[in-house]
Design a protein around this motif. Structure first.
Motif, PDB file in Angstrom:
ATOM      1  N   SER A 146       0.864  -1.183   0.000  1.00  0.00           N
ATOM      2  CA  SER A 146       0.000   0.000   0.000  1.00  0.00           C
ATOM      3  C   SER A 146       0.896   1.226   0.000  1.00  0.00           C
ATOM      4  N   VAL A 147       0.776   2.046  -1.028  1.00  0.00           N
ATOM      5  CA  VAL A 147       1.691   3.167  -1.248  1.00  0.00           C
ATOM      6  C   VAL A 147       0.988   4.501  -1.005  1.00  0.00           C
ATOM      7  N   SER A 148       1.650   5.376  -0.257  1.00  0.00           N
ATOM      8  CA  SER A 148       1.125   6.720   0.037  1.00  0.00           C
ATOM      9  C   SER A 148      -0.248   6.671   0.681  1.00  0.00           C
ATOM     10  N   SER A 149      -0.510   5.615   1.437  1.00  0.00           N
ATOM     11  CA  SER A 149      -1.800   5.514   2.113  1.00  0.00           C
ATOM     12  C   SER A 149      -1.823   6.425   3.335  1.00  0.00           C
ATOM     13  N   ILE A 150      -3.023   6.805   3.708  1.00  0.00           N
ATOM     14  CA  ILE A 150      -3.197   7.677   4.867  1.00  0.00           C
ATOM     15  C   ILE A 150      -4.461   7.239   5.592  1.00  0.00           C
ATOM     16  N   PHE A 151      -4.390   7.156   6.907  1.00  0.00           N
ATOM     17  CA  PHE A 151      -5.509   6.672   7.700  1.00  0.00           C
ATOM     18  C   PHE A 151      -5.919   7.721   8.722  1.00  0.00           C
ATOM     19  N   ARG A 152      -7.238   7.769   8.977  1.00  0.00           N
ATOM     20  CA  ARG A 152      -7.808   8.717   9.937  1.00  0.00           C
ATOM     21  C   ARG A 152      -8.748   7.968  10.863  1.00  0.00           C
ATOM     22  N   PRO A 153      -8.928   8.446  12.092  1.00  0.00           N
ATOM     23  CA  PRO A 153      -9.771   7.720  13.056  1.00  0.00           C
ATOM     24  C   PRO A 153     -11.193   7.480  12.573  1.00  0.00           C
ATOM     25  N   GLY A 154     -11.726   8.358  11.740  1.00  0.00           N
ATOM     26  CA  GLY A 154     -13.100   8.210  11.298  1.00  0.00           C
ATOM     27  C   GLY A 154     -13.321   7.207  10.187  1.00  0.00           C
ATOM     28  N   GLN A 155     -12.253   6.622   9.650  1.00  0.00           N
ATOM     29  CA  GLN A 155     -12.418   5.675   8.550  1.00  0.00           C
ATOM     30  C   GLN A 155     -13.090   4.392   9.021  1.00  0.00           C
ATOM     31  N   VAL A 156     -13.696   3.699   8.064  1.00  0.00           N
ATOM     32  CA  VAL A 156     -14.511   2.538   8.381  1.00  0.00           C
ATOM     33  C   VAL A 156     -13.719   1.453   9.110  1.00  0.00           C
ATOM     34  N   LEU A 169      -6.929  -5.243   5.719  1.00  0.00           N
ATOM     35  CA  LEU A 169      -5.636  -4.588   5.912  1.00  0.00           C
ATOM     36  C   LEU A 169      -4.522  -5.604   6.154  1.00  0.00           C
ATOM     37  N   ARG A 170      -4.875  -6.780   6.641  1.00  0.00           N
ATOM     38  CA  ARG A 170      -3.869  -7.807   6.917  1.00  0.00           C
ATOM     39  C   ARG A 170      -3.431  -8.543   5.647  1.00  0.00           C
ATOM     40  N   CYS A 171      -4.041  -8.206   4.535  1.00  0.00           N
ATOM     41  CA  CYS A 171      -3.635  -8.810   3.261  1.00  0.00           C
ATOM     42  C   CYS A 171      -2.400  -8.136   2.681  1.00  0.00           C
ATOM     43  N   PHE A 172      -2.041  -6.975   3.203  1.00  0.00           N
ATOM     44  CA  PHE A 172      -0.883  -6.259   2.671  1.00  0.00           C
ATOM     45  C   PHE A 172       0.406  -6.779   3.278  1.00  0.00           C
ATOM     46  N   THR A 173       1.417  -6.851   2.464  1.00  0.00           N
ATOM     47  CA  THR A 173       2.748  -7.233   2.931  1.00  0.00           C
ATOM     48  C   THR A 173       3.361  -6.106   3.747  1.00  0.00           C
ATOM     49  N   ARG A 174       3.162  -4.883   3.284  1.00  0.00           N
ATOM     50  CA  ARG A 174       3.712  -3.717   3.981  1.00  0.00           C
ATOM     51  C   ARG A 174       2.951  -2.462   3.553  1.00  0.00           C
ATOM     52  N   PHE A 175       2.853  -1.535   4.505  1.00  0.00           N
ATOM     53  CA  PHE A 175       2.249  -0.235   4.249  1.00  0.00           C
ATOM     54  C   PHE A 175       3.341   0.833   4.213  1.00  0.00           C
ATOM     55  N   PHE A 176       3.258   1.696   3.227  1.00  0.00           N
ATOM     56  CA  PHE A 176       4.105   2.888   3.164  1.00  0.00           C
ATOM     57  C   PHE A 176       3.173   4.088   3.303  1.00  0.00           C
ATOM     58  N   THR A 192       2.015  -3.985  12.161  1.00  0.00           N
ATOM     59  CA  THR A 192       3.280  -3.311  12.447  1.00  0.00           C
ATOM     60  C   THR A 192       4.225  -3.235  11.242  1.00  0.00           C
ATOM     61  N   ASP A 193       3.887  -3.875  10.145  1.00  0.00           N
ATOM     62  CA  ASP A 193       4.726  -3.780   8.933  1.00  0.00           C
ATOM     63  C   ASP A 193       4.399  -2.468   8.218  1.00  0.00           C
ATOM     64  N   VAL A 194       4.846  -1.388   8.828  1.00  0.00           N
ATOM     65  CA  VAL A 194       4.470  -0.040   8.386  1.00  0.00           C
ATOM     66  C   VAL A 194       5.704   0.850   8.387  1.00  0.00           C
ATOM     67  N   ASP A 195       5.903   1.582   7.303  1.00  0.00           N
ATOM     68  CA  ASP A 195       6.943   2.610   7.238  1.00  0.00           C
ATOM     69  C   ASP A 195       6.291   3.953   6.940  1.00  0.00           C
ATOM     70  N   VAL A 196       6.716   4.981   7.657  1.00  0.00           N
ATOM     71  CA  VAL A 196       6.272   6.341   7.356  1.00  0.00           C
ATOM     72  C   VAL A 196       7.232   6.908   6.319  1.00  0.00           C
ATOM     73  N   THR A 197       6.775   6.976   5.080  1.00  0.00           N
ATOM     74  CA  THR A 197       7.641   7.413   3.985  1.00  0.00           C
ATOM     75  C   THR A 197       7.233   8.762   3.414  1.00  0.00           C
ATOM     76  N   GLY A 198       6.046   9.246   3.793  1.00  0.00           N
ATOM     77  CA  GLY A 198       5.531  10.452   3.165  1.00  0.00           C
ATOM     78  C   GLY A 198       4.803  10.110   1.879  1.00  0.00           C
ATOM     79  N   ASP A 199       4.597  11.135   1.070  1.00  0.00           N
ATOM     80  CA  ASP A 199       3.761  11.016  -0.120  1.00  0.00           C
ATOM     81  C   ASP A 199       4.630  11.082  -1.369  1.00  0.00           C
ATOM     82  N   THR A 200       4.484  10.100  -2.257  1.00  0.00           N
ATOM     83  CA  THR A 200       5.256  10.074  -3.496  1.00  0.00           C
ATOM     84  C   THR A 200       4.899  11.218  -4.447  1.00  0.00           C
ATOM     85  N   ARG A 201       3.822  11.935  -4.170  1.00  0.00           N
ATOM     86  CA  ARG A 201       3.481  13.088  -5.019  1.00  0.00           C
ATOM     87  C   ARG A 201       4.574  14.155  -4.978  1.00  0.00           C
ATOM     88  N   PHE A 202       5.302  14.236  -3.863  1.00  0.00           N
ATOM     89  CA  PHE A 202       6.395  15.210  -3.793  1.00  0.00           C
ATOM     90  C   PHE A 202       7.477  14.864  -4.811  1.00  0.00           C
TER      91      PHE A 202
END
Length: 411
Positions: A146-156, A169-176, A192-202
């Motif tokens: 999952s690339v450039s994903s962003i999550f908020r408390p109000g999401q489903v 969400l457990r189907c992903f190998t890793r979240f960026f 926990t397989d999560v990296d904070v990488t920012g947004d590739t749009r930059f």
């Protein structure tokens, strides 16, 4: 329950397609996707599958696709879209070997698609969480990112009644992910397989800036003057800034509206009290005598921002602002309307001083009166905008370095 919801949605799309061209294209494209795969999939090749809902997500995935193309030329690229607004614009994108729609996420569609494509690796961009596709990819041992994903408390995913669906969400190998809050929210679910990488749009807007076009007509129009560029504007935006610039001939005004229709163009021209010319009708001689230039074609805005002294990005008085980063990368102050709370880059640009929110004509007048009185204020805000984009770039490197071992293992 999920399968029932998808089938009801499919029925809704089928009904809407009787009246709505966009729905008709989506339905037709989804049905044709299997034929596209049958015709174009090379059984002897390995494919990296990139899925983007629409055009904005495509731009986030594009830096990774293009780097992957260079660093792993032996791997082919399959690009899918869900929305016609993405597919119709990028169906001829040369950076992918196959471009098609993604059929609706029924189990039978997903199984048929995955078996036909046989991807070696998959990248789902930002908000794409299709249960059947992801479950089948995981079952097949395909690494999915999952690339450039962003999550908020109000999401489903974080609501008690949606816990069964949240297992997707457990189907992903890793979240960026884009920020620490997203990592925290995923961590609260044991992911926990999560990296904070920012947004590739930059990374993408840095690429766009480097590839920007020189535009002789814009050169002739600006001719060393102070230039205000309004990009992706809507009527509520135009009502505000045109009013100001009608009274300030020392500024050259370039308007690139979001909707390029004859009715909208005429509405803009009626508001303007200064000499105006449309880009498609312009010559170096006619633009030199005009005070306002209306861009009535597509594909130029990202380069036109490079001529700005100050930029405005529209949409903030409607459903939400458009792409702030395309303007900010040029090192100019970026002004936008009040509907920006959901846009992380708007909040961060405001915080660093590179972006300015306006809620009314009086707000706009206050900002511009200050800019007119202080060129240093323009320069300072522009420097902050450029620094912000530069410091946020680099997500593509981090992501590709992280997935490289899996990519090599899949070859």
């Amino acid at each position: 329950m999920y399968e029932l919801i998808i089938r009801l949605y499919s029925l809704g799309v089928a009904i809407a397609s009787l009246f709505n061209p966009k729905a008709r294209k989506m339905l037709k494209g989804g049905r044709e996707a299997f034929g596209v795969l049958a015709d174009k999939i090379d059984g002897g090749s390995r494919y990296a599958w990139f899925h983007a809902a629409s055009l904005g997500e495509f731009e986030q995935g594009r830096p990774i696709m293009e780097r992957l193309r260079v660093e792993h030329p032996e791997m082919k690229i399959l690009l899918t879209f869900f929305s016609p607004s993405g597919y119709e614009v990028r169906k001829d994108y040369k950076g992918a070997d196959i471009v098609c729609y993604l059929p609706l996420d029924t189990y039978s569609n997903a199984r048929r698609f995955v078996e036909a494509a046989r991807p070696a690796v998959a990248f789902f961009i930002k908000y794409e969480f299709w249960w059947n596709y992801l479950r089948l990819l995981k079952r097949s041992g395909v690494p999915v990112y999952s690339v450039s994903s962003i999550f908020r408390p109000g999401q489903v995913f974080f609501r008690w009644y949606a816990r069964p669906y949240a297992r997707v969400l457990r189907c992903f190998t890793r979240f960026f992910v884009q920020n620490e809050e997203s990592r925290r929210l995923l961590g609260s679910m044991g992911i926990t397989d999560v990296d904070v990488t920012g947004d590739t749009r930059f990374d993408r807007v840095m690429q766009i800036k480097q590839a920007a076009m020189k535009l002789p007509l814009i050169d002739a129009f600006t001719h060393g003057a102070k230039v205000f560029v309004a990009g992706s504007s809507w009527p509520p935006d135009e009502e505000i800034f045109i009013r100001y610039f009608n009274a300030h001939p020392e500024w050259r005004l370039i308007i690139a509206p979001h909707v390029v229709s004859e009715d909208h163009l005429r509405q803009i021209e009626r508001r303007l009290e200064r000499p105006v010319v449309r880009y498609s009708h312009a010559t170096p001689e006619t633009v030199a005598g005009a005070g306002c230039l209306v861009v009535d074609c597509f594909g130029l805005l990202s380069s036109i921002y490079g001529y700005a002294t100050v930029a405005y990005v529209g949409g903030g008085f409607g459903v939400g602002i458009h792409n702030l980063l395309e303007a900010a990368v040029w090192g100019v102050p970026v002004i936008f309307g009040p509907n920006n709370a959901r846009f992380q880059e708007a909040q961060e640009l405001k915080a660093c001083g590179g972006g300015l929110e306006i809620c009314s004509y009086d707000d706009f007048k206050h900002v511009f009166d200050n800019f007119n009185a202080s060129p240093q204020a323009v320069m300072a805000a522009g420097t902050e905008a450029a620094n912000y984009v530069r410091e946020k770039a680099g997500a593509t490197d981090v992501i590709l370095n992280a997935v490289e071992p899996r990519l090599r293992a899949s070859l």
